[in-house]
Design an enzyme around this catalytic site. Structure first.
Site, PDB file in Angstrom:
ATOM      1  N   SER A  38       0.830  -1.209   0.000  1.00 13.03           N
ATOM      2  CA  SER A  38       0.000   0.000   0.000  1.00 13.03           C
ATOM      3  C   SER A  38       0.867   1.263   0.000  1.00 13.03           C
ATOM      4  O   SER A  38       1.837   1.380   0.751  1.00 13.03           O
ATOM      5  CB  SER A  38      -0.893   0.019   1.243  1.00 13.03           C
ATOM      6  OG  SER A  38      -1.502   1.290   1.351  1.00 13.03           O
TER       7      SER A  38
ATOM      8  N   LYS B 122     -13.073  -4.133   3.232  1.00 12.65           N
ATOM      9  CA  LYS B 122     -13.939  -2.957   3.077  1.00 12.65           C
ATOM     10  C   LYS B 122     -15.387  -3.230   3.503  1.00 12.65           C
ATOM     11  O   LYS B 122     -16.107  -2.316   3.876  1.00 12.65           O
ATOM     12  CB  LYS B 122     -13.891  -2.453   1.630  1.00 12.65           C
ATOM     13  CG  LYS B 122     -12.547  -1.826   1.289  1.00 12.65           C
ATOM     14  CD  LYS B 122     -12.508  -1.206  -0.081  1.00 12.65           C
ATOM     15  CE  LYS B 122     -11.126  -0.607  -0.307  1.00 12.65           C
ATOM     16  NZ  LYS B 122     -11.023   0.149  -1.549  1.00 12.65           N
TER      17      LYS B 122
ATOM     18  N   ALA C 207     -16.293  -7.767 -10.069  1.00 14.60           N
ATOM     19  CA  ALA C 207     -17.351  -7.517  -9.078  1.00 14.60           C
ATOM     20  C   ALA C 207     -16.762  -7.612  -7.680  1.00 14.60           C
ATOM     21  O   ALA C 207     -17.444  -7.978  -6.736  1.00 14.60           O
ATOM     22  CB  ALA C 207     -18.477  -8.539  -9.265  1.00 14.60           C
TER      23      ALA C 207
ATOM     24  N   GLY D  39     -14.133  -5.849  -4.491  1.00 18.98           N
ATOM     25  CA  GLY D  39     -14.273  -4.775  -3.514  1.00 18.98           C
ATOM     26  C   GLY D  39     -14.517  -3.383  -4.068  1.00 18.98           C
ATOM     27  O   GLY D  39     -15.289  -2.610  -3.497  1.00 18.98           O
TER      28      GLY D  39
HETATM   29  P1  ATR Z   1     -12.553  -9.803  -3.656  1.00 12.62           P
HETATM   30  O1  ATR Z   1     -13.038 -10.803  -4.671  1.00 12.62           O
HETATM   31  O2  ATR Z   1     -12.073 -10.408  -2.380  1.00 12.62           O
HETATM   32  O3  ATR Z   1     -13.463  -8.657  -3.463  1.00 12.62           O
HETATM   33  P2  ATR Z   1     -10.946  -8.084  -5.193  1.00 12.62           P
HETATM   34  O4  ATR Z   1      -9.463  -8.015  -5.357  1.00 12.62           O
HETATM   35  O5  ATR Z   1     -11.652  -6.896  -4.712  1.00 12.62           O
HETATM   36  O6  ATR Z   1     -11.202  -9.297  -4.241  1.00 12.62           O
HETATM   37  O7  ATR Z   1     -11.624  -8.533  -6.544  1.00 12.62           O
HETATM   38  C1  ATR Z   1     -11.017  -9.370  -7.411  1.00 12.62           C
HETATM   39  C2  ATR Z   1     -11.751  -9.275  -8.742  1.00 12.62           C
HETATM   40  O8  ATR Z   1     -10.870  -9.733  -9.760  1.00 12.62           O
HETATM   41  C3  ATR Z   1     -12.977 -10.156  -8.806  1.00 12.62           C
HETATM   42  O9  ATR Z   1     -13.908  -9.574  -9.663  1.00 12.62           O
HETATM   43  C4  ATR Z   1     -12.395 -11.452  -9.395  1.00 12.62           C
HETATM   44  O10 ATR Z   1     -13.311 -12.265 -10.045  1.00 12.62           O
HETATM   45  P3  ATR Z   1     -14.048 -13.459  -9.253  1.00 12.62           P
HETATM   46  O11 ATR Z   1     -15.170 -12.792  -8.516  1.00 12.62           O
HETATM   47  O12 ATR Z   1     -14.499 -14.387 -10.313  1.00 12.62           O
HETATM   48  O13 ATR Z   1     -13.022 -14.060  -8.337  1.00 12.62           O
HETATM   49  C5  ATR Z   1     -11.448 -10.874 -10.392  1.00 12.62           C
HETATM   50  N1  ATR Z   1     -10.402 -11.824 -10.764  1.00 12.62           N
HETATM   51  C6  ATR Z   1      -9.307 -12.160 -10.049  1.00 12.62           C
HETATM   52  N2  ATR Z   1      -8.576 -13.088 -10.700  1.00 12.62           N
HETATM   53  C7  ATR Z   1      -9.236 -13.363 -11.853  1.00 12.62           C
HETATM   54  C8  ATR Z   1      -8.994 -14.231 -12.971  1.00 12.62           C
HETATM   55  N3  ATR Z   1      -7.918 -15.018 -13.023  1.00 12.62           N
HETATM   56  N4  ATR Z   1      -9.889 -14.225 -13.984  1.00 12.62           N
HETATM   57  C9  ATR Z   1     -10.986 -13.432 -13.951  1.00 12.62           C
HETATM   58  N5  ATR Z   1     -11.266 -12.594 -12.926  1.00 12.62           N
HETATM   59  C10 ATR Z   1     -10.409 -12.548 -11.900  1.00 12.62           C
END
Ligand code: ATR
Length: 265
Positions: free
Chosen positions: A14, A65, A126, A128
């Site tokens: 961060s 969050k 979708a 955080g």
């Molecule tokens: P969180 O899911 O805990 O809120 P985030 O970092 O805020 O974490 O969000 C990660 C986002 O990246 C999500 O939309 C995630 O998709 P999923 O809901 O299907 O997990 C997306 N994401 C992360 N890795 C991905 C991948 N390899 N392919 C497609 N989407 C990915």
């Protein structure tokens, strides 16, 4: 000395401490801003430290969050609508949760004179940050907001909060004016987003919430196709500026020097 910190997991990367401590020094405030990696089980205790005055303010980053919400006394209307809190402070003995990501995204687009009014927005992800982007786009008058997420259930959960959302399958590319990468794809060098770029063409706007690396593959591809591109550095700076204003009642400057601070070391 007042104490502030950012909590998350991971939180090592961060840039909030660097930015806030720079502004604290510049404005000659007697305060310090640290970072703290936590587990969910530690959240109640750290928020109680805001209540008892040991800590003056907290920024919240992934994945907490939403997790912090049950431990707060009150939410601002933006935090309530997005069910997402990134800034915590105490007011009249109550611990309040606010969301400056919404204002941060709005300011980032205003800063480059991009007008969302009447535009079709397409959000990837979708996680955080998505609810904050959706609310900001709504406030700025987008004519339509389309969202796509690998895990469909999470997109459907967001639609419960924002029924006007149009959902499309992961990998589908609808017509749009502005596309926003709100996934974590791009943080790692080999990350690629499953998108059929061949149907996109030029004269659109590609926005990536990621700012490190400064140009993700998504942005490089957008640029190659003749689109305007922007990374998440200014959104990050503006959300921090709004949090600083809440805590210290001073609007710190965002200038070249500040943006330079946020570049990769
Ligand atoms: P969180 O899911 O805990 O809120 P985030 O970092 O805020 O974490 O969000 C990660 C986002 O990246 C999500 O939309 C995630 O998709 P999923 O809901 O299907 O997990 C997306 N994401 C992360 N890795 C991905 C991948 N390899 N392919 C497609 N989407 C990915």
């Amino acid at each position: 000395m007042k104490k502030y910190l950012v909590i998350g997991n991971p939180v090592e990367h961060s840039l909030s401490p660097k930015l806030h401590n720079y502004w604290i020094k510049e404005n000659k405030i007697d305060a310090v801003y640290n970072k703290k990696q936590l587990n969910e089980i530690d959240i109640q205790k750290i928020i109680s430290e805001v209540k008892n005055g040991e800590i003056d303010g907290i920024n919240v980053t992934v994945p907490f969050k939403k997790t912090v919400i049950p431990f707060l006394n009150e939410l601002t209307s933006v935090a309530k609508k997005t069910k997402s809190v990134n800034t915590i402070y105490k007011k009249m003995d109550k611990v309040i949760g606010d969301n400056t990501d919404v204002g941060g995204f709005e300011s980032a687009l205003q800063n480059i004179n991009y007008n969302v009014k009447g535009k079709i927005a397409f959000i990837l992800g979708a996680g955080g940050v998505a609810p904050s982007i959706i609310l900001a786009l709504k406030k700025m008058g987008a004519s339509k907001i389309i969202l796509s997420n690998r895990t469909k259930q999470k997109a459907e959960d967001l639609k419960k909060i924002y029924p006007e959302l149009d959902l499309v399958n992961w990998g589908d590319v609808p017509e749009f004016d502005i596309i926003i990468n709100a996934t974590s794809l791009g943080l790692k060098e080999n990350d690629t987003i499953k998108l059929d770029y061949s149907v996109i063409g030029p004269n659109k706007f590609f926005y990536d919430v990621i700012y490190n690396p400064s140009k993700t593959k998504f942005l490089l591809k957008g640029k190659e196709l003749g689109n305007q591109i922007e990374n998440g550095k200014t959104m990050f700076a503006y959300q921090a500026q709004l949090a600083f204003k809440i805590w210290h009642n001073i609007e710190p400057k965002i200038d070249e020097k500040v943006l330079k601070l946020l570049e990769n070391d």
